[in-house]
Design an enzyme around this catalytic site. Structure first.
Site, short mmCIF file in Angstrom:
data_model
loop_
_atom_site.label_atom_id
_atom_site.label_comp_id
_atom_site.label_asym_id
_atom_site.label_seq_id
_atom_site.Cartn_x
_atom_site.Cartn_y
_atom_site.Cartn_z
CB CYS A 111 -0.94 0.01 1.19
SG CYS A 111 -1.99 -1.44 1.25
CG HIS A 248 -3.09 3.66 2.24
ND1 HIS A 248 -3.67 3.24 1.06
CD2 HIS A 248 -3.08 2.59 3.06
CE1 HIS A 248 -3.99 1.97 1.17
NE2 HIS A 248 -3.65 1.55 2.38
CG ASN A 278 -6.68 -0.47 1.55
OD1 ASN A 278 -5.98 -0.12 0.61
ND2 ASN A 278 -6.19 -0.94 2.68
O1 UT7 Z 1 -3.64 -0.89 3.61
C1 UT7 Z 1 -3.17 -1.24 4.89
C2 UT7 Z 1 -3.91 -2.34 5.40
N1 UT7 Z 1 -4.86 -2.37 6.37
C3 UT7 Z 1 -5.29 -1.54 7.33
O2 UT7 Z 1 -4.99 -0.41 7.46
C4 UT7 Z 1 -6.23 -2.15 8.30
C5 UT7 Z 1 -6.02 -1.68 9.71
N2 UT7 Z 1 -6.97 -2.29 10.60
C6 UT7 Z 1 -8.27 -1.99 10.62
O3 UT7 Z 1 -8.71 -1.13 9.86
C7 UT7 Z 1 -9.19 -2.68 11.61
O4 UT7 Z 1 -8.41 -3.46 12.49
C8 UT7 Z 1 -10.25 -3.58 10.92
C9 UT7 Z 1 -11.27 -2.73 10.21
C10 UT7 Z 1 -9.59 -4.53 9.93
C11 UT7 Z 1 -10.99 -4.43 11.96
O5 UT7 Z 1 -11.55 -3.58 12.96
P1 UT7 Z 1 -11.41 -3.96 14.50
O6 UT7 Z 1 -12.12 -2.93 15.26
O7 UT7 Z 1 -9.93 -4.15 14.78
O8 UT7 Z 1 -12.20 -5.33 14.59
P2 UT7 Z 1 -11.70 -6.78 15.06
O9 UT7 Z 1 -10.77 -7.38 14.07
O10 UT7 Z 1 -11.25 -6.68 16.47
O11 UT7 Z 1 -13.04 -7.60 15.04
C12 UT7 Z 1 -14.11 -7.30 15.94
C13 UT7 Z 1 -15.24 -8.27 15.71
C14 UT7 Z 1 -14.81 -9.74 15.72
O12 UT7 Z 1 -15.84 -10.46 16.36
P3 UT7 Z 1 -15.69 -10.90 17.91
O13 UT7 Z 1 -14.46 -11.74 17.97
O14 UT7 Z 1 -15.56 -9.62 18.68
O15 UT7 Z 1 -16.97 -11.63 18.17
C15 UT7 Z 1 -14.79 -10.12 14.27
O16 UT7 Z 1 -15.05 -11.50 14.07
O17 UT7 Z 1 -15.83 -8.05 14.41
C16 UT7 Z 1 -15.92 -9.28 13.71
N3 UT7 Z 1 -15.79 -9.02 12.27
C17 UT7 Z 1 -16.84 -8.71 11.49
N4 UT7 Z 1 -18.15 -8.59 11.74
C18 UT7 Z 1 -18.95 -8.24 10.72
C19 UT7 Z 1 -14.65 -8.99 11.53
N5 UT7 Z 1 -14.95 -8.67 10.26
C20 UT7 Z 1 -16.29 -8.48 10.20
C21 UT7 Z 1 -17.18 -8.13 9.19
N6 UT7 Z 1 -18.50 -8.02 9.49
N7 UT7 Z 1 -16.76 -7.87 7.92
#
Ligand code: UT7
Length: 321
Positions: A111, A248, A278
């Protein structure tokens, strides 16, 4: 001598896929995606090639810069999802554009790729060896996503952006900063083909993008303000001198956090992640083209470009438009 952006262009695939569309095929919701990321929709390639998207973006940039294909000395394409492993996207572009005098190669810094390619162009321009360089950033990442992994596949989109840079006495890049930390590489990973030959074979299993979202999030909010400050220092400027910060487009919460840490209001951070998701190496040049076409950039404006991502890698550039 400075490296000046003289033209921009971009193209997104035709098909728009909303969060609601995704919620019909997997266990997710518009509410979850919007709240956690700010993303409402993305464009996904259904019939387009990355070369086709990049050709159109490049032609727009060449038109604005008033450049003919034969005048391009070098083509640098930043991508991790070229149509072929080889020939590179840059060589494909050279053929399609008829840029017969160009040297062409690809750069993979995930990225951050567009920033790394821009910095490479800047270094070549400063040597005096090249004067007109086409710099492209684009991805069709959708083919590298696990569509059964809702934690990654809802985040990304496809598209390509391009700029023409030229040597200029007056305006252009004033300061840069970039870096990598391979020790953190596993946080964002997509493996290539496994070893497979008559003497060592592995099951043929294709790898897809895996991400430790929280690790990348923490890395981004810590590293992006730091790299921006470093580039500003090299430029002899401060955040107050900057009209726009083109970051980004991974997550609106990351951009808000960077704005807060820099003590800059959010209205100086244009965004398009709401409608594009993204686009990895494509996100900065596509957003830059959007704001350029909206007339938001004026000669002499000071702007910051910044990216971060797989590798892990990061980079920023400060420029006068
Ligand atoms: O280009 C560079 C690359 N990437 C980035 O910059 C990404 C950086 N990270 C992020 O933007 C965030 O960490 C995410 C958007 C990827 C995730 O957000 P988060 O607040 O860190 O969520 P999480 O991974 O802690 O997940 C929270 C919950 C989980 O459920 P439980 O374990 O709390 O029951 C996941 O299973 O959300 C669940 N979950 C979803 N639910 C609905 C994960 N993906 C989804 C989804 N829809 N698509």
């Amino acid at each position: 001598m400075k490296t000046r952006i003289c033209g921009t262009g971009s193209l997104l695939p035709e098909q728009t896929v909303t969060n609601d569309d995704l919620s019909k095929i997997m266990d997710t919701s518009d509410e979850w995606i919007k709240t956690r990321t700010g993303i409402r929709a993305r464009h996904l390639a259904t019939k387009e090639t990355l070369t086709g998207l990049a050709v159109e973006a490049s032609k727009q940039a060449m038109d604005e810069a008033g450049i003919l294909p034969e005048q391009i000395d070098m083509i640098l394409a930043a991508t991790l999802s070229a149509d072929n492993i080889f020939p590179s996207l840059s060589c494909e572009l050279q053929r399609e554009l008829g840029a017969v005098n160009a040297t062409a190669f690809d750069i993979n810094a995930a990225c951050s790729g567009f920033l790394f390619a821009l910095h490479t162009a800047d270094a070549y321009i400063k040597t005096g060896r090249y004067k007109t360089i086409l710099v492209v950033g684009g991805e069709i990442l959708s083919k590298m996503l696990d569509w059964n992994d809702r934690s990654t596949c809802v985040l990304f989109g496809d598209g390509a952006g391009a700029v023409i840079v030229k040597a200029d006495e007056e305006c252009g890049i004033l300061g840069i900063s970039q870096g990598s930390d391979g020790a953190l590489g596993e946080a964002l990973l997509c493996e290539n083909r496994q070893i497979n030959n008559p003497f060592a074979s592995n099951p043929v299993e294709l790898s897809y993008t895996k991400m430790n979202g929280q690790a990348v999030y923490k890395f981004a909010v810590r590293t992006v303000p730091k790299t921006i400050h470093e580039a500003l220092k090299e430029a002899g400027l401060t955040v107050e001198d900057i009209q726009l910060f083109v970051l980004h487009q991974a997550n609106i919460r990351i951009i808000e956090s960077v704005a807060k840490r820099l003590k800059v209001p959010m209205d100086k951070f244009p965004t398009n992640l709401q409608d594009c998701g993204n686009i990895s190496a494509g996100s900065v040049p596509i957003l830059l083209d959007e704001i350029n076409r909206k007339g938001m950039l004026h000669k002499g404006d000071k702007i910051v470009l910044a990216g971060f991502g797989g590798g892990l890698t990061w980079g920023a550039a400060v420029l006068s438009w």
